[in-house]
Design an enzyme around this catalytic site. Structure first.
Site, mmCIF file in Angstrom:
data_model
loop_
_atom_site.group_PDB
_atom_site.id
_atom_site.type_symbol
_atom_site.label_atom_id
_atom_site.label_comp_id
_atom_site.label_asym_id
_atom_site.label_seq_id
_atom_site.Cartn_x
_atom_site.Cartn_y
_atom_site.Cartn_z
ATOM 1 N N ASP A 233 52.056 -24.861 21.689
ATOM 2 C CA ASP A 233 53.370 -25.489 21.554
ATOM 3 C C ASP A 233 53.978 -25.874 22.884
ATOM 4 O O ASP A 233 53.607 -25.363 23.946
ATOM 5 C CB ASP A 233 54.334 -24.560 20.808
ATOM 6 C CG ASP A 233 54.608 -23.252 21.545
ATOM 7 O OD1 ASP A 233 53.653 -22.678 22.118
ATOM 8 O OD2 ASP A 233 55.774 -22.805 21.547
ATOM 9 N N HIS B 118 59.325 -28.264 31.021
ATOM 10 C CA HIS B 118 60.404 -28.419 30.040
ATOM 11 C C HIS B 118 61.339 -29.577 30.380
ATOM 12 O O HIS B 118 62.468 -29.604 29.894
ATOM 13 C CB HIS B 118 61.247 -27.134 29.908
ATOM 14 C CG HIS B 118 60.481 -25.936 29.473
ATOM 15 N ND1 HIS B 118 61.088 -24.750 29.077
ATOM 16 C CD2 HIS B 118 59.141 -25.708 29.354
ATOM 17 C CE1 HIS B 118 60.159 -23.863 28.750
ATOM 18 N NE2 HIS B 118 58.968 -24.431 28.913
ATOM 19 N N GLU C 46 54.518 -19.918 21.474
ATOM 20 C CA GLU C 46 54.824 -19.101 22.656
ATOM 21 C C GLU C 46 56.226 -19.387 23.156
ATOM 22 O O GLU C 46 56.927 -18.476 23.623
ATOM 23 C CB GLU C 46 53.791 -19.376 23.752
ATOM 24 C CG GLU C 46 53.887 -18.447 24.955
ATOM 25 C CD GLU C 46 54.791 -18.961 26.082
ATOM 26 O OE1 GLU C 46 55.013 -18.221 27.047
ATOM 27 O OE2 GLU C 46 55.270 -20.111 25.965
ATOM 28 N N GLU C 47 56.667 -20.642 23.079
ATOM 29 C CA GLU C 47 57.954 -21.031 23.648
ATOM 30 C C GLU C 47 59.140 -20.410 22.910
ATOM 31 O O GLU C 47 60.248 -20.375 23.444
ATOM 32 C CB GLU C 47 58.087 -22.555 23.662
ATOM 33 C CG GLU C 47 57.085 -23.274 24.559
ATOM 34 C CD GLU C 47 57.331 -23.074 26.044
ATOM 35 O OE1 GLU C 47 58.331 -22.420 26.392
ATOM 36 O OE2 GLU C 47 56.538 -23.569 26.848
ATOM 37 N N ASP D 6 52.890 -27.471 30.217
ATOM 38 C CA ASP D 6 53.146 -26.115 29.740
ATOM 39 C C ASP D 6 53.000 -26.123 28.220
ATOM 40 O O ASP D 6 53.960 -26.385 27.510
ATOM 41 C CB ASP D 6 54.552 -25.691 30.160
ATOM 42 C CG ASP D 6 54.926 -24.301 29.726
ATOM 43 O OD1 ASP D 6 54.038 -23.552 29.289
ATOM 44 O OD2 ASP D 6 56.127 -23.967 29.791
#
Length: 413
Positions: free
Chosen positions: A81, A381, A176-177, A142
């Protein structure tokens, strides 16, 4: 290797895999399953064994040992993710070859620039091949850079059987985020003794310490009446929220802390006179300080309840993850091997705490000690996110060298 990394990475980032808070299902968004299925097929194509994918999007695969010695099974993980902090839909990656060290125009029409003034680390990448956004989305380095690096390293090892290694397990995980990536991870099925997340940033990062983390949701009830006749009747919930926040130390916030300093992070406040909700992240590396921070917030709420009533303010607080240092220090050799792998490749290790968490934080407490390694990305992000393909190649080589060193150590023993 660079060519393979570019092809893989640019293909992966075009799949929208932003996770979503507040859903009960895993994965939280359907795009993660799309990417998971892509990766499972690709693992089979490159020759990995025991490729599995479950209904939650956890992908696992095995590179079998090619030596007779009993080498500890090690794993490498990355997450599917991307963050919901900025849109990840319709990602259009831009390739900047032989970067000249100056400003990069990401989007001419909107005048969005990745500038040296705002990002002074940029000249360090002079001569590199960079992959950037087009200024309208995040990139997804990421952690799709980590996925590409693991996949590329495994393919290299398969094509070069002269590199001796024990069993290697890989996994790609969802959500994970939103701090749920390892919640239903099957450590026993994974079958590794140690693992590494490929989820760090710039070249050389090696991390085995993470925050202790908690989340607090505070609901404040007010009373609304016409402002012309409000005296003695109105209770403004938004003002109570402001009063609450004013009781926390202003210098103990993300924008004022670094290194080993913890913080309270007010990351959401939504309200009207009648009802306001306030959300905080509580972070500290030291367990005792962490507990003290939670107690401080609880006491502030109790003080306000004495003024406005117990029913007027509700605090819900839960722990999210803990400092993985506690579980990694007893097997610190795994950090030393990663450090030596970097040094063997002329990479200077940058050992420092993660001012955040990774799946490794949870996995370490589930019995799988899991430090974190760089991927070569920066400005995660955000629309200014980019990845150095040169440093992605170095990360893939670190994976290969770690695998080789584990086997070499056992052979020498």
């Amino acid at each position: 290797m660079k060519k393979d990394l570019i092809e893989r990475f640019t293909r992966y980032v075009k799949v929208d895999t932003q996770s979503k808070e507040g859903t009960e299902q895993t994965p939280s968004t359907p795009g993660q399953l799309v990417l998971a299925n892509m990766l499972a097929e690709e693992l089979k194509e490159i020759g990995m064994s025991n490729v599995t994918i479950d209904q939650h999007g956890y992908v696992m695969a095995t590179l079998p040992s090619n030596i007779s010695k009993d080498v500890p099974a090690i794993g490498f993980l990355a997450h599917l993710d991307t963050s919901s902090d900025y849109t990840g839909k319709n990602v259009n990656p831009q390739l900047v070859e032989n970067y000249d060290g100056t400003d990069i125009i990401l989007n001419k029409e909107s005048n969005i620039v990745l500038s040296v003034r705002d990002f002074p680390e940029m000249p360090c990448y002079k001569g590199h091949t960079l992959i950037t956004t087009d200024g309208t989305t995040l990139l997804g380095a990421d952690d799709k850079a980590g996925i590409a690096e693991i996949m590329t390293a495994m393919e290299y090892l398969i094509k070069h059987p002269e590199i001796k290694h024990g069993m290697v397990r890989v996994a790609f995980t969802p959500d994970e985020e939103i701090s749920k990536g390892a919640d239903t991870f099957d450590v026993d099925a994974f079958g590794a003794q140690f693992a590494y997340t490929m989820d760090g940033g710039p070249l050389g990062e090696l991390e085995y310490e993470s925050f202790n983390a908690a989340e607090a949701l505070i609901t404040i009830k007010g009373r609304n009446v016409h402002p012309g006749t409000a005296k003695g009747k109105m209770i403004n919930s938004t003002k109570i929220a402001i009063e609450l926040n004013s009781k926390l130390p202003v210098e103990e916030a993300p924008e004022s802390t670094d290194g080993y300093e913890g913080f309270y992070h007010l990351y959401s406040m939504k309200g009207t006179i009648e009802l306001t909700t306030v959300s905080y992240l509580i972070r500290d590396f030291d367990k005792e300080n962490f507990n003290a921070r939670k107690a401080k917030l609880e006491n502030i709420v109790k003080d306000l309840q004495r003024t406005y009533g117990n029913d007027a303010i509700l605090l819900e607080m839960k722990d999210e993850y803990y400092n993985m240092k506690e579980k990694i220090e007893p097997v610190f050799e795994i950090v030393e091997i990663a450090k030596k792998a970097m040094e063997n490749l002329d990479i200077e290790p940058d050992i420092k705490p993660i001012r955040g968490g990774t799946d490794g934080s949870t996995l370490s407490f589930m019995g799988l000690p899991t430090p974190n390694i760089f991927t070569g990305g920066e400005n995660f992000h955000s629309k200014y996110e980019f990845a150095s393909v040169d440093n992605m190649a170095k990360a893939a080589n670190v994976i290969i060298e770690i695998v080789r060193l584990f086997a070499e150590k056992k052979i020498n023993d």
